[in-house]
Every structure is written in C-alpha cells, then in structure tokens.
Design a protein around this motif. Sequence first.
Motif, PDB file in Angstrom:
ATOM      1  N   SER A  11      11.275   8.208 -27.036  1.00  0.00           N
ATOM      2  CA  SER A  11      10.554   7.177 -26.274  1.00  0.00           C
ATOM      3  C   SER A  11      11.525   6.160 -25.692  1.00  0.00           C
ATOM      4  CB  SER A  11       9.544   6.461 -27.175  1.00  0.00           C
ATOM      5  OG  SER A  11       8.620   7.372 -27.687  1.00  0.00           O
ATOM      6  N   ARG A  48       3.099   9.136 -18.853  1.00  0.00           N
ATOM      7  CA  ARG A  48       4.122   9.649 -19.777  1.00  0.00           C
ATOM      8  C   ARG A  48       5.421   9.950 -19.059  1.00  0.00           C
ATOM      9  NH1 ARG A  48       3.407   9.257 -24.188  1.00  0.00           N
ATOM     10  NH2 ARG A  48       1.366   8.971 -25.112  1.00  0.00           N
ATOM     11  N   ASP A  82       5.183   3.358 -26.287  1.00  0.00           N
ATOM     12  CA  ASP A  82       5.511   4.173 -27.453  1.00  0.00           C
ATOM     13  C   ASP A  82       6.682   3.569 -28.213  1.00  0.00           C
ATOM     14  OD1 ASP A  82       3.565   5.892 -26.630  1.00  0.00           O
ATOM     15  OD2 ASP A  82       4.908   7.458 -25.912  1.00  0.00           O
ATOM     16  N   SER A 132       3.768   7.505 -30.598  1.00  0.00           N
ATOM     17  CA  SER A 132       3.237   7.816 -29.281  1.00  0.00           C
ATOM     18  C   SER A 132       1.792   8.282 -29.379  1.00  0.00           C
ATOM     19  CB  SER A 132       4.080   8.888 -28.594  1.00  0.00           C
ATOM     20  OG  SER A 132       3.706  10.160 -29.037  1.00  0.00           O
ATOM     21  N   ASN A 133       1.123   8.195 -28.259  1.00  0.00           N
ATOM     22  CA  ASN A 133      -0.265   8.627 -28.184  1.00  0.00           C
ATOM     23  C   ASN A 133      -0.307  10.123 -27.928  1.00  0.00           C
ATOM     24  OD1 ASN A 133      -3.006   7.710 -28.226  1.00  0.00           O
ATOM     25  ND2 ASN A 133      -2.209   5.839 -27.283  1.00  0.00           N
ATOM     26  N   THR A 134       0.354  10.833 -28.798  1.00  0.00           N
ATOM     27  CA  THR A 134       0.593  12.246 -28.566  1.00  0.00           C
ATOM     28  C   THR A 134       0.468  13.023 -29.862  1.00  0.00           C
ATOM     29  OG1 THR A 134       2.069  11.887 -26.680  1.00  0.00           O
ATOM     30  CG2 THR A 134       2.460  13.828 -28.008  1.00  0.00           C
TER      31      THR A 134
END
Lengths: 334, 334
Positions: free
Chosen positions: A49, A113, B52, B58-60
């Motif tokens: 990130s 992203r 993130d 992270s939104n993952t």
Amino acid sequence: MNMNEIAKIAGVSNATVSRAFRTPEKVRPELKEKIFKIAAENHYVYNASAADLKRRVSNTVGVLFQQRIGAVFSKTFMAIQETLLEKNISVIIGHTQFKPEVESQLLQQFLERQVAGIILSGFTKENKTLIKKFSSQGIPSVIIWEILKGSDFNYVGIDNHNAAFKATEYLIGLGHRRIGLLIGPYQKMERIQNRYDGYKDALTKNKIEIDQSIVISSELGFLQGKEAMHRLLKAADRPSAVFAASDYLAMGALKAIKEAGMKVPKDISLMGLDDAEFAAYCDPPLSTVRGPAREIGKIAAKILLEIKDEPGLPPKQYCLDSDLIIRDSCAPHF
Amino acid sequence: MNMNEIAKIAGVSNATVSRAFRTPEKVRPELKEKIFKIAAENHYVYNASAADLKRRVSNTVGVLFQQRIGAVFSKTFMAIQETLLEKNISVIIGHTQFKPEVESQLLQQFLERQVAGIILSGFTKENKTLIKKFSSQGIPSVIIWEILKGSDFNYVGIDNHNAAFKATEYLIGLGHRRIGLLIGPYQKMERIQNRYDGYKDALTKNKIEIDQSIVISSELGFLQGKEAMHRLLKAADRPSAVFAASDYLAMGALKAIKEAGMKVPKDISLMGLDDAEFAAYCDPPLSTVRGPAREIGKIAAKILLEIKDEPGLPPKQYCLDSDLIIRDSCAPHF
DNA sequence: AAAAATTATGTATACGTATACATTTGGATA
DNA sequence: TATCCAAATGTATACGTATACATAATTTTT
C-alpha cells in the motif's frame, strides 16, 4: 517492523533497504544479504500500500467479466493470471452480471485501487464511457474475446462473425438449407451480435432466406438451450440442422432433441461454438468452433505489460484464428 | 486532485472531506453535497492506496484456489464476490496450480497487499504453515469446501467423507457389491482423501472387501476419467458399478463406457460427485451428490466480515449438508 | 598517481488519507 | 440569559515507501 527499522538495525539508510527490495541490482551483494537476513529474522512484510501510494500506481490489474466464469473464460483467466504472476502483479477480479451499476462499482474500485491496467471481457455501450475514463487517467485497457475493427481500443479476440460464418457454411456445405439458430443475448453482447451477423451473412451469401421463426435468442445456459430447442422442434417445417452459437446452448439443445426421441446427427445436425470443455465429451461429441482461449489471456496480459513499459504506443489489436472442430454431431443432408 | 485540494475549494479542512467520504453521517448534509459536487466536477478519484496505508489494512480479500475454476468453484466464487461487493470489498484471486512455490508467492502478495482476510479452497500441509503466518498477523482466514474437525480453523464446506459414503451406500443399496472407484489426487487434496475414506468405510461397513485393483487415482479431468475407466473396463471381474468421486471423472468415464460399446446404467452403473453443471445434461443424466456451492461462498465471505467487526471470536465452522441427486445413471443389480 | 567516470549509499521529502485531539457551533436545559 | 452537552469542524501528524538529489566510495582512464 518497516524499512526504517531494518535500516537502523543494519546500520544503513532506509533508501538502501528500499533499493534492496525493489532494485536489488543497485545494492552490494553482501549488504543486500545482510538486509534480507535482518528482514527475515524480524518477520518483515513489505507494505504494498505504501509503495502504491508513493508510486501512484499499484502492482495490480483489474479483470472484468460480464458473465460467470465458465468453461471457456476460465482458461483465458488462468492464462492472464499466470502471465502477470511472472511480474508479481496481482489480479483483482469482478464479474458484472450484466448489471450496469455493478459494472460501475467494480470499475470505480479498480480506479480507486490505482490498478496498472484493466482487462475487459466483452464490450458494451456502457463500458465504452468507462473505458475512456480509464484512458484519460492513463490507465491502459484491453478488451478480450471481441474484435472492434476501426476503433482505437486495444483488443485481442477471435473474429466472432467469421467463426459463426464458418460454422454456418459448414452446415450449408453438408447440404443443409434450413438451419435454425440458437443465439445468446445479442442485444447485450457485441460478440453475440457478431455471431448472429455471421450466421445471417452465411445464409445470404448462399442465397438462403433468413427465417426469423427458426432463430431463437435466449440467455446463455444449458436450460435455455434446451427450452429454445424444444420450441424449434415444434416449428412448422422443422430445420434439418441447428447452429447453437454457444456450446452451452448446444448441450442444452442436445438434450431437448433426445427428449423428443430424435437422434443427433441422424435426425438433426447440431453445431456449437466455443469448444467448451464438455463439447468433446457429450454424446455425440459436438462439432464446434474453437478460439485460442489461453492465448487470448496471455496476449492481453502481455499487452498491458508492454504498455506499462512504453506508454503512448498505437493500439494493439489482435484478431486470432478460430478453428472448425469437426466431431460427430453433423451429418450430410440431401 | 486530492482531498486537500477539494478542501481548499470547498473552504473546509481536509478532515471534513475525508469524513464526507468515509463517514458521511458525521458531516452536515448540505456541506457533504457541496463536497461531493466539487469532487465530481474535478474528477476526483479516491485513493485507496493512501487509505490502506493509513488504516494499515486494505479493503481487499484474497481468494486462493488450487485448481482451475471449474464448474463447481465458479459458483462459490461468484457468491464470494457478490457478498463482498456489498461492503465494497475487492477480491484478489489466485490459483496455485498445486505448485507450492506459486502458493507461497500468491500468499506473499496477499500479505503485502494488506488483505483484510483470505479464503482458501482446499487445505494442504504446505498452506497450514502459511495460514498460521496470516493469523499471527491478525489476518483472518477461511477454508472452504473442506471440513477440518478438531482444528481451530474457520471453515465452511461439506463433509466429503459423508458425501462419498452416501454415494457408495446408494450403489450398495441397489445391490452392487463390486464397485470401482475413480478418485482424484488424494495425496494432494485433503477433501479427495476424505472421499476416498468415505468410499472405503461404506464398503467396510457393508462387509465388502476393498479391492485396490478397481481403485484408480488420477488427476481431475474428463480425459483422466476416460483413461481410468478404460483401465477399469479391462479389469478381470469387471465392476458392476463405478463411483467417480468427481463429476469430471464421471463424465470421462461415461465416454469410455460408450466407447467400449456398453450402456449406462444397463451394463454398468455410474455415480458422480459434485453436481457439476453438465451432470444433469449428459446422457444419461448423472446421479451425483450436490454440495451447496453458492452457500459456501456466501458464508465464507460473511465469516470474514463478522471477524472484521469483532475479532477474537472462537473459530466459525460450518459443515453443510450435501444432497444425493438421483438421476438415471445407476440401476439395480442382482 | 591524479583525474574522471562509475557505482554505492545517504538525506530529505512527498505521496493522500485517517484520525486523535482540540476547538467551535448550535441547540437544549435550567 | 447563562450553562451545558452534543454535533460539527479544524489542526496536526503518522502511516511506510520511493526517489531526486547530494555525497562518498570505488574503479577506470590518462
């Protein structure tokens, strides 16, 4: 634990640590080893990130599918991932279920992203606008399984018109004059429209009139193919051959024909398109048209990698050959 | 264009802009609208990498598959993605091709990308260590399609032992005593091993001796099923029924039987497992065992969401029912 | 052996967001 | 109207990396 801490322990600067990970050739071997050793000992995990933020682009590619990942796309997808894995690029995936709002949401995710590129299976009027949005941000995109002649999109696919044309002419060559068509949702998908056109053009070229009563459009699926075929079988002046412009539809049609007590190809010839994995294993084995599924994925991924290294090139457009696969589901007609 | 610039234009602080996006309920409606309007006018794109980094997660979610995304996993995967999309979570996907080094690379990617959780289809000795690495970092994981009784992993799947047991007992109930087995790579996959055990236990319970000469292990695939079945057909004292512990193998076996000039179920009964999409459409329709593919994906995703909201809960373990699906590929034997 | 060119390392900062903490605003309560 | 409380907003900073630029170390050239 981050690069700064490692740097402190190793007695070097954080820049050197960063270089050891991203551009190892720029760091003296012994020093590099020392850094890696310290990193390992301290269970260091590189933070993608942070790197993405700094570099303003992530090591990630978004792949958008419209439909379920079925027998054909699966291969393409595998090839995409394998190719990108060599460069350690992650793949974010999304399927739109044909819903424009889902499509927007997924593409928005990709944008946020900071994906390095996108691969789109299928082309719709909706996503045309969205793709422009990506290119305006400098994000390359590739459309797969679709040929967009005259456009300036990157694409790699088969000529669907030609594939359907070939299939239809094959049936005509066997002596069939009355050929039914099972076609997917051509309003929604460009490539299905192309297949439809290929069928029509083949008939026209051979001076056969198009009869809308033996053309049935439905969603893609076994069940839909079966139902459509049942309708076709009830038609006045039943066709002697049916071209199902998707193997899923063909497999469903096969079942309908058997349910009606008829045999393929003795009573009716059946032609598919796609060469889905089951096509060779159904009974009788289905004659169909095969596109290079893995190749398409591989090339699409490579296009993104090339553009990454050298932006601003003219669009890359690949129209790959598809092959007529003759099995046992079509017979001559007199 | 970033939040700071929007803030400047709107005459507010960047904090307010950030709140407008992440916690809109904390910002006065009119102000919020104003911010959104400015954002839209300036083609602002939220930077997930920065978020993130700051939030350290992270939104993952990472999803790891061992094999090709085939007829069954496809459904599970779709459900995972749909469920996570509701929370705007992206899905990074990877398939390992059974290669430990690929598996490591993909999991390392997930780690570096700060995934909020991982979903693993299948359980191997290799990934056991890797999963621990994730939990030690506080990253939740869920194993799907696999039951790990007595462990403290999160999992959701079907009882593969029981599914195979049911299938085998069904054949025994029809009077079969000599039942061949086509089984996948049970050394590599826990759930295949469980299926193997289910078959053996069903025979043992019914006082039928296990004959290794009619048990054939191979990779999963149509071709492998066909080849294995051909070997089985050559066996001395040919089995009257065959249990293929995967529909792919069963479909291949079906072809082999036809090639040998025999009929299913008249000459030989054939039982599958998985209820792949084509199982109902082959000829004859294949009797099999069905697991709730979509349900598994949905639950797996929900587990991750729950853990996210409330970490430190005891492991969530779901063993879902599988259903015997009787079609036309098995006949009584006397 | 000195100068130049190359390679290796260090210094310092920016990337864009989230959020703890501080402050202001507005309305309710007394 | 003064006091209090909650809601809204602002201030300031950290997250961990990459890299431009500066400097030091090493090798090559003359």
